[in-house]
Design a protein around this motif. Structure first.
Motif, short mmCIF file in Angstrom:
data_model
loop_
_atom_site.label_atom_id
_atom_site.label_comp_id
_atom_site.label_asym_id
_atom_site.label_seq_id
_atom_site.Cartn_x
_atom_site.Cartn_y
_atom_site.Cartn_z
N VAL A 1 0.94 -1.11 -0.03
CA VAL A 1 0.21 0.06 0.02
C VAL A 1 0.87 1.29 0.05
N SER A 2 1.77 1.30 0.94
CA SER A 2 2.87 2.58 0.97
C SER A 2 3.43 2.85 -0.13
N THR A 3 3.79 1.52 -1.04
CA THR A 3 4.55 2.08 -2.25
C THR A 3 3.78 1.90 -3.34
N ASP A 4 2.54 1.55 -3.31
CA ASP A 4 1.50 1.90 -4.63
C ASP A 4 1.82 0.73 -5.49
N ARG A 5 2.24 -0.55 -5.01
CA ARG A 5 2.24 -1.45 -5.99
C ARG A 5 0.74 -1.89 -6.30
N PRO A 6 0.78 -2.32 -7.77
CA PRO A 6 -0.43 -2.73 -8.35
C PRO A 6 -1.16 -3.75 -7.66
N ARG A 7 -2.68 -3.53 -7.67
CA ARG A 7 -3.34 -4.80 -7.16
C ARG A 7 -3.34 -5.96 -7.84
N GLY A 8 -3.11 -6.99 -7.41
CA GLY A 8 -2.90 -8.43 -8.04
C GLY A 8 -1.58 -8.80 -8.31
N SER A 9 -0.34 -7.74 -8.08
CA SER A 9 0.94 -8.14 -8.40
C SER A 9 1.41 -9.42 -7.43
N LEU A 10 2.19 -10.16 -7.91
CA LEU A 10 2.71 -11.33 -7.19
C LEU A 10 3.88 -10.98 -6.14
N VAL A 11 3.75 -11.63 -4.93
CA VAL A 11 4.60 -11.60 -3.92
C VAL A 11 5.65 -12.80 -4.01
N LEU A 12 6.90 -12.43 -4.05
CA LEU A 12 8.04 -13.61 -4.19
C LEU A 12 8.42 -13.53 -2.78
N ILE A 13 8.18 -15.10 -2.09
CA ILE A 13 8.77 -15.21 -0.81
C ILE A 13 10.02 -16.32 -0.93
N LEU A 14 11.03 -15.64 -0.42
CA LEU A 14 12.45 -16.47 -0.58
C LEU A 14 12.50 -17.09 1.03
N CYS A 15 12.46 -18.15 1.24
CA CYS A 15 12.49 -18.99 2.50
C CYS A 15 13.48 -20.02 2.71
N GLY A 16 14.27 -19.70 3.83
CA GLY A 16 15.25 -20.59 4.35
C GLY A 16 14.70 -21.91 4.84
N PRO A 17 15.39 -22.93 5.09
CA PRO A 17 14.95 -23.92 5.95
C PRO A 17 14.70 -24.14 7.16
N GLY A 18 14.80 -23.23 8.10
CA GLY A 18 14.48 -23.06 9.38
C GLY A 18 13.36 -22.30 9.61
N ASN A 19 13.38 -21.91 11.05
CA ASN A 19 12.06 -20.99 11.35
C ASN A 19 11.92 -19.68 10.86
N ASN A 20 12.80 -18.90 10.18
CA ASN A 20 12.76 -17.87 9.71
C ASN A 20 11.95 -17.92 8.38
N GLY A 21 12.29 -19.14 7.72
CA GLY A 21 11.64 -19.49 6.61
C GLY A 21 10.28 -19.90 6.94
N GLY A 22 10.00 -20.61 8.30
CA GLY A 22 8.70 -20.93 8.60
C GLY A 22 7.71 -19.70 8.68
N ASP A 23 8.23 -18.46 9.10
CA ASP A 23 7.43 -17.27 9.53
C ASP A 23 7.00 -16.78 7.87
N GLY A 24 7.96 -17.01 6.68
CA GLY A 24 7.39 -16.66 5.53
C GLY A 24 6.42 -17.48 4.93
N LEU A 25 6.61 -18.90 5.22
CA LEU A 25 5.36 -19.81 5.18
C LEU A 25 4.17 -19.52 5.57
N VAL A 26 4.03 -19.07 6.60
CA VAL A 26 2.82 -18.76 7.50
C VAL A 26 2.30 -17.54 6.87
N ALA A 27 3.22 -16.51 6.46
CA ALA A 27 2.91 -15.16 5.68
C ALA A 27 2.30 -15.49 4.26
#
Length: 286
Positions: A100-126
């Motif tokens: 919202v703050s950066t005026d990204r187009p609605r419907g644009s894809l979010v790329l989530i880069l996840c490591g194998p540990g719990n930091n990546g797990g936070d990304g999976l929940v997201a």
């Protein structure tokens, strides 16, 4: 969260059973899972920062202290899976607000880069939480085994199976990760959930190439959200390794982190949000 069809070990099982806490013990702020206002239309980074202002005012801590608080919380009966659900929900809220703050187009894809540990797990929940908000994600899990390395992250990886708006991919090959350099400027947002409180030393493949993807994205004016810390900034010292992610916003949890206040780290972390996740006061050693 709709819990009606969850399996016994689904994301609501522990929430309904023993975890009735809906406010952070230290600040009395509503926890992310219990705060639907985080996802209201028009909520931007300024609004989130103000909502979590009291959390950001707490005394800072280093990486080891945060790991200790997390471990003590679990020994006291707070499930790690529940903490991950809070953290990942906060990441999703921050991702939506940054778009919202950066005026990204609605419907644009979010790329989530996840490591194998719990930091990546936070990304999976997201990813799951963003799907609930109608946001499509490409989730890239960096794992040689095809699954996360921790039980909580592994359960959240399994929960992505069959979800609409989520495309999960797993690889341990840097050549596969490098494919995301093509067309990265068309992404709506990149989430760096590669390495968190345990980051130290040099960055190895395929994480190294994933960092390059995040760097290239920001060079193409795609906003970058870092989870806990930009990979690979040490949360205790603020010292970065090479290569390193430069984020527009970093969301960290429970309390501010000492390392993110260091001069170089401030430049790399961008704006820092501190989200409540419900770690009990008796687990905290401020």
């Amino acid at each position: 969260m709709d819990c009606s069809n969850d399996a016994p070990m689904g994301p609501c099982a522990y929430h309904q059973a023993e975890m009735t806490t809906t406010f952070d013990p230290a600040t009395r702020l509503a926890l992310p899972v219990s705060d639907p206002s985080l996802f209201e239309d028009g909520t931007d980074i300024d609004a989130l920062s103000e909502r979590w202002r009291r959390q950001a005012a707490l005394a800072p801590m280093g990486a080891a202290a945060m790991r200790g608080a997390d471990a003590r919380a679990q020994r006291l009966g707070t499930p790690g899976e529940w903490l991950m659900e809070q953290a990942g929900t906060a990441v999703a809220a921050a991702a939506k607000a940054l778009m919202v703050s950066t005026d990204r187009p609605r419907g644009s894809l979010v790329l989530i880069l996840c490591g194998p540990g719990n930091n990546g797990g936070d990304g999976l929940v997201a990813a799951r939480r963003l799907a609930e908000q109608g946001v499509s994600t490409e989730v890239v899990l960096l794992s040689g085994s095809g699954a996360p390395s921790t039980p909580d992250a592994a359960r959240n990886w399994e929960r992505l199976d069959g979800l609409e708006r989520v495309h999960p991919v797993t690889t341990a090959r840097d050549s596969d990760v490098a494919l995301y350099l093509n067309g990265i400027a068309r992404a709506g947002l990149v989430i760096d959930a590669l390495l968190g409180t345990g980051v130290s030393g040099s960055v190895r493949e395929p994480v190294r190439t994933a960092v390059d993807v995040a760097v290239r994205a920001r060079q193409g004016r795609v906003p970058v959200l870092a989870v806990d810390t930009p990979t690979s900034v040490d949360l205790s010292t603020g010292e970065p390794s090479n290569p390193v992610v430069r984020a527009d916003v970093t969301i960290t949890f429970h309390r501010p982190k000492v390392g993110l206040s260091a001069r170089v780290a401030k430049l790399l972390a961008g704006r820092v949000l501190v989200a409540p996740i419900g770690i009990p006061s008796e687990a905290d050693s401020a």
